[in-house]
Scaffold this motif. Structure first.
Motif, mmCIF file in Angstrom:
data_model
loop_
_atom_site.group_PDB
_atom_site.id
_atom_site.type_symbol
_atom_site.label_atom_id
_atom_site.label_comp_id
_atom_site.label_asym_id
_atom_site.label_seq_id
_atom_site.Cartn_x
_atom_site.Cartn_y
_atom_site.Cartn_z
ATOM 1 N N LEU A 46 0.786 -1.033 -0.121
ATOM 2 C CA LEU A 46 0.034 0.027 0.151
ATOM 3 C C LEU A 46 0.634 1.256 0.026
ATOM 4 O O LEU A 46 0.570 2.195 -0.754
ATOM 5 C CB LEU A 46 -0.913 -0.097 1.135
ATOM 6 N N TYR A 47 1.883 1.200 0.837
ATOM 7 C CA TYR A 47 2.939 2.253 0.810
ATOM 8 C C TYR A 47 3.615 2.422 -0.506
ATOM 9 O O TYR A 47 3.775 3.559 -0.902
ATOM 10 C CB TYR A 47 3.899 2.389 2.174
ATOM 11 N N PRO B 28 -6.348 -0.014 -7.831
ATOM 12 C CA PRO B 28 -6.444 -1.334 -7.560
ATOM 13 C C PRO B 28 -7.692 -1.646 -6.348
ATOM 14 O O PRO B 28 -8.384 -2.777 -6.351
ATOM 15 C CB PRO B 28 -5.427 -1.919 -7.107
ATOM 16 N N VAL B 29 -7.823 -0.658 -5.605
ATOM 17 C CA VAL B 29 -8.856 -0.975 -4.393
ATOM 18 C C VAL B 29 -10.256 -0.726 -5.141
ATOM 19 O O VAL B 29 -11.214 -1.502 -4.892
ATOM 20 C CB VAL B 29 -8.650 0.120 -3.415
ATOM 21 N N ILE C 279 -6.165 -8.344 -11.962
ATOM 22 C CA ILE C 279 -6.755 -7.938 -10.472
ATOM 23 C C ILE C 279 -7.870 -8.639 -10.021
ATOM 24 O O ILE C 279 -8.093 -9.021 -8.917
ATOM 25 C CB ILE C 279 -6.793 -6.351 -10.798
ATOM 26 N N SER C 280 -8.846 -8.903 -10.771
ATOM 27 C CA SER C 280 -10.172 -9.293 -10.536
ATOM 28 C C SER C 280 -9.934 -10.967 -10.231
ATOM 29 O O SER C 280 -10.310 -11.782 -9.052
ATOM 30 C CB SER C 280 -11.006 -9.836 -11.938
ATOM 31 N N LEU D 244 -2.829 -5.937 -3.996
ATOM 32 C CA LEU D 244 -1.910 -4.857 -3.803
ATOM 33 C C LEU D 244 -0.403 -5.108 -4.337
ATOM 34 O O LEU D 244 -0.033 -4.186 -5.029
ATOM 35 C CB LEU D 244 -1.687 -4.379 -2.329
ATOM 36 N N PRO D 245 0.245 -6.309 -3.847
ATOM 37 C CA PRO D 245 1.406 -6.658 -4.573
ATOM 38 C C PRO D 245 1.302 -6.941 -6.137
ATOM 39 O O PRO D 245 2.125 -6.620 -7.059
ATOM 40 C CB PRO D 245 2.012 -7.817 -3.787
#
Length: 287
Positions: free
Chosen positions: A128-129, A150-151, A225-226, A269-270
């Motif tokens: 996230l960072y 991505p969120v 992503i999905s 996230l990754p």
């Protein structure tokens, strides 16, 4: 107050807080992320103990919380962690498990569960960072969008799966893990996520962050992503099912615990960070 009311209140408080921290970045974001990672690790180890494992919870929670802070130090240039440090850390955790658990306390299982919990929570959430300060994201707005993108796609995937599954139904996806999920829902999630990817790129990423994807890149990004989000959801469901737990915690009224809320994001996230490296292209002069 009913469950819907509790959900709304949590969302009204949590969403502005999260957006503000994404915009500010820096130490506040690292501290917030570390706190989430620590809470997620605590929930994970609680579930692991309920399933019969004997993790070293205190060690795991502390290390999980420190990883995002360490990433912050890395981006500031004040902390460089050599690769061998990670190997030595695993060896140290195994040695500690042997000392604390003894031969009869299943030290190998304790060490394995502890290391996995640290990686599953602290290591993944540290992205996230890392996304906020991705090399391609120049400026506060671009950095915040790099995380929000991505969120939003994760939410789109969940929404597509829910409504497709409800409207079409049919064959179950993995009934032994999550009885409610269907193949139709999984396909609907893919379609909705690709559409959301296109919309977000055209409406926000190009004009605000001067970043874009090729048409094929948009499709690949949305599909990956999905898929990853759905795997993350199933993985957390499997962890709870193995331990006989309904929710990971009660931190968020009406929403469950940190693991319940972030289950897909631990994987997304990754994956998003890797996809940015592979697929992003500059869009100079975009308005």
């Amino acid at each position: 107050m009913n469950e819907l009311g509790r959900r709304v209140i949590v969302a009204l408080i949590g969403a502005p807080l999260a957006l503000g921290l994404l915009w500010i970045g820096g130490a506040p974001l690292a501290t917030f992320t570390g706190g989430l990672a620590g809470l997620a690790a605590w929930e994970f180890f609680r579930i692991a103990r309920a399933g019969g494992s004997t993790p070293m919870s205190v060690v795991g929670v502390v290390l999980a919380a420190l990883i995002p802070v360490g990433v912050h130090g890395h981006y500031l240039g004040v902390l460089q962690v050599p690769l061998y440090t990670w190997v030595l850390a695993v060896v140290a955790i195994l040695g500690l498990a042997i000392c604390l658990r003894g031969a009869d306390g299943k030290p190998l299982g304790a060490a394995s569960t502890t290391v996995f919990g640290i990686l599953y929570t602290g290591a993944t959430l540290s992205f996230l960072y890392a996304l906020r300060y991705h090399n391609y994201a120049v400026g506060d707005a671009a950095g915040a969008l790099a995380v929000i993108f991505p969120v939003v796609l994760t939410w789109a995937s969940d929404t597509g799966a829910y409504f497709s599954g409800r409207l079409i139904g049919g064959r179950k996806l993995v009934p032994s893990v999550s009885p409610g999920k269907t193949v139709a829902g999984a396909i609907g999630a893919l379609v909705v996520t690709v559409a959301a990817t296109y919309g977000f790129v055209e409406l926000l990423l190009i004009p605000t962050a001067q970043l874009a994807f090729t048409p094929l890149g948009i499709v690949v990004f949305g599909l990956v992503i999905s898929v990853v989000a759905q795997i993350g959801d199933l993985a957390e469901s499997l962890l709870k099912r193995e331990a006989g737990q309904k929710d990971s915690g009660t931190l968020f009224p009406g929403h469950g615990g940190v693991l319940d809320r972030l289950d897909s994001l631990f994987f997304v996230l990754p994956a998003a960070y890797a996809l940015y490296d592979l697929l992003l292209i500059p869009a100079p002069g975009a308005r």
